[in-house]
Every structure is written in structure tokens, then in C-alpha cells.
Motif scaffolding. Structure first.
Motif, mmCIF file in Angstrom:
data_model
loop_
_atom_site.group_PDB
_atom_site.id
_atom_site.type_symbol
_atom_site.label_atom_id
_atom_site.label_comp_id
_atom_site.label_asym_id
_atom_site.label_seq_id
_atom_site.Cartn_x
_atom_site.Cartn_y
_atom_site.Cartn_z
ATOM 1 N N GLY A 81 1.038 -1.101 0.301
ATOM 2 C CA GLY A 81 -0.441 -0.319 0.193
ATOM 3 C C GLY A 81 0.677 1.807 -0.013
ATOM 4 O O GLY A 81 0.165 2.637 -0.075
ATOM 5 N N ALA A 82 2.108 1.008 0.314
ATOM 6 C CA ALA A 82 2.902 2.265 -0.428
ATOM 7 C C ALA A 82 2.666 3.230 -1.454
ATOM 8 O O ALA A 82 2.381 2.455 -2.407
ATOM 9 N N ASP A 83 2.560 4.550 -1.427
ATOM 10 C CA ASP A 83 2.641 5.247 -2.241
ATOM 11 C C ASP A 83 3.273 5.199 -3.250
ATOM 12 O O ASP A 83 3.627 6.327 -4.558
ATOM 13 N N ASP A 84 4.590 5.410 -2.845
ATOM 14 C CA ASP A 84 5.643 5.862 -3.600
ATOM 15 C C ASP A 84 7.061 5.228 -3.109
ATOM 16 O O ASP A 84 6.898 4.077 -2.073
ATOM 17 N N TYR A 85 8.552 4.648 -3.773
ATOM 18 C CA TYR A 85 9.689 3.762 -2.792
ATOM 19 C C TYR A 85 10.659 4.734 -4.130
ATOM 20 O O TYR A 85 10.761 4.264 -5.051
ATOM 21 N N LEU A 86 11.812 5.229 -3.329
ATOM 22 C CA LEU A 86 12.411 5.974 -2.864
ATOM 23 C C LEU A 86 14.243 5.223 -2.345
ATOM 24 O O LEU A 86 14.050 5.468 -1.221
#
Length: 223
Positions: free
Chosen positions: A93-98
Motif C-alpha cells: 500500500g505504499a504510494d512511492d518507493y525511493l
């Protein structure tokens, strides 16, 4: 806008906190998973930035906790660059991954995108117990009584109603109602809450606006 950073590398956390504060955000930092859990459970944030490998609780575990509370945007910021890790984070459910190392300019652009995206709770009306707020008509009633509020009182009540049963810190309230993006003296919030209570709580037997000592305020049927 209020951002929580859960990061155990102190230099990275300080760098992010300084940069985001200079960009106008209210930023809180937790240095381990246990502190992160406390902050997530007790306060409301507009964005959570999580490392994966943390002392105490992992970022995966904190991700589940955030999603259990609602749709708050989450960005993973981690050195784990495997495809399986990215997939796992996004599927949770994360919205972004950096991935670290990262460019601050890119991180800031992603933060702004996530904050524009939501989670909006733009409803036309709210109701808690016998208190009703019509956002479109800017009409407030309780037990059928019409309550007249100033523009800031209405904005404060709207914020409390839209996040009913969530404890909101003074700095969070100040940043949303008065656009005061700092953690210094926010006595203006206490004064405004007292005035709001005088109108929506004091004349009625059941109190809806509660003080949570050392933390802030919450609107709900029970403190």
C-alpha cells in the motif's frame, strides 16, 4: 502539511528534516520503529516517510500500522533496492518507493506530488453525535440550534470534524488553520479552541472537544 520521517540514520534524518522544514513543512522525526509506532498511533500526519530496516519495528510493520489507520500517503526511503522489495512495499500500500542514495530535489518533487494527491477527506457535511457541519453552506447546528462561528472557528471545527477521533497536535492544527509551519509557541490554538468550546460544547451536557494532555485535541463522543 505535517510529515513524519522514521529514519535511524541520524545524519539522513537531520538532512531531511532541515530541507523539508525550509520548504515549508512541519516535520517530526522518529529514530526507531518503536518511536515511529508511537507517533503514528498518537498523531495525524499528511505524509509518512519510512526506512525499511529500523531498530525495534521494521518499516514493513509500520506500513501495516499506517494503512490500518487510513489512506495517509507513505513513501519508503531505503537502501533496499531489490525489485522484490519495491514490489513488496507497493503491494503493501505504499504510494512511492525511493532508493538511497537519493537526490533531495527528486525527493522533494515526489513529496509534493504525494501531498497534492491526498488523502483528501472533502465531504460536504460531517456529523458527530448531535453536532452537524454543512461545509458547503458553512452552517453549524447542534440539537437543532444554529451556531454562528467566525471563519477561523469554522476552519478549526471543520478540521476537527474531518479527523474525528484523531488526536491533533497544536502544531498540526496551527499549520492547517493558520498556515503556521513551525513548532514554536502556538498559544493561538488554545485560545481558539476555548472560544470554539464556548459555542459548541459549553451550552450542552455532552462535551465533544477534548484535551489530550501533552498531545493536543480530539473531537469525538469520548476523549
Amino acid at each position: 502539511m505535517r510529515i513524519l520521517i522514521v529514519e535511524d540514520e541520524s545524519k539522513t534524518a537531520e538532512y531531511l528534516q532541515k530541507g523539508l522544514r525550509e520548504s515549508g513543512y512541519v516535520v517530526e522525526v522518529a529514530g526507531n520503529g518503536f518511536d515511529g509506532r508511537y507517533m503514528i498511533e498518537e498523531f495525524a500526519f499528511d505524509l509518512v516517510i519510512l526506512d525499511v530496516m529500523l531498530p525495534g519495528l521494521t518499516g514493513w510493520e509500520l506500513m501495516k500500522l499506517v494503512r490500518g489507520k487510513g489512506p495517509t500517503p507513505v513513501m519508503f526511503l531505503t537502501a533496499r533496492d531489490g525489485v522484490e522489495d519495491k514490489v513488496r512495499g507497493l503491494e503493501m500500500g505504499a504510494d512511492d518507493y525511493l532508493v538511497k542514495p537519493f537526490s533531495y530535489a527528486e525527493l522533494l518533487a515526489r513529496v509534493r506530488t504525494l501531498l497534492r494527491r491526498g488523502p483528501p477527506r472533502d465531504m460536504d457535511s460531517f456529523e458527530v453525535a448531535d453536532l452537524q457541519v454543512d461545509v458547503v453552506r458553512r452552517r453549524v447546528t447542534r440539537q437543532g440550534d444554529r451556531i454562528t462561528l467566525t471563519s477561523k472557528e469554522f476552519a478549526l471545527l471543520h478540521l476537527l470534524m474531518s479527523r474525528a477521533d484523531e488526536v491533533l497536535s497544536r502544531s498540526f492544527i496551527a499549520s492547517h488553520v493558520w498556515q503556521m509551519n513551525f513548532d514554536s509557541d502556538t498559544n493561538v490554538v488554545d485560545v481558539a479552541v476555548r472560544r470554539l468550546r464556548a459555542k459548541v460544547d459549553d451550552p450542552y451536557p455532552v462535551k465533544l472537544i477534548h484535551t489530550v494532555r501533552g498531545m493536543g485535541y480530539v473531537l469525538g463522543e469520548k476523549p
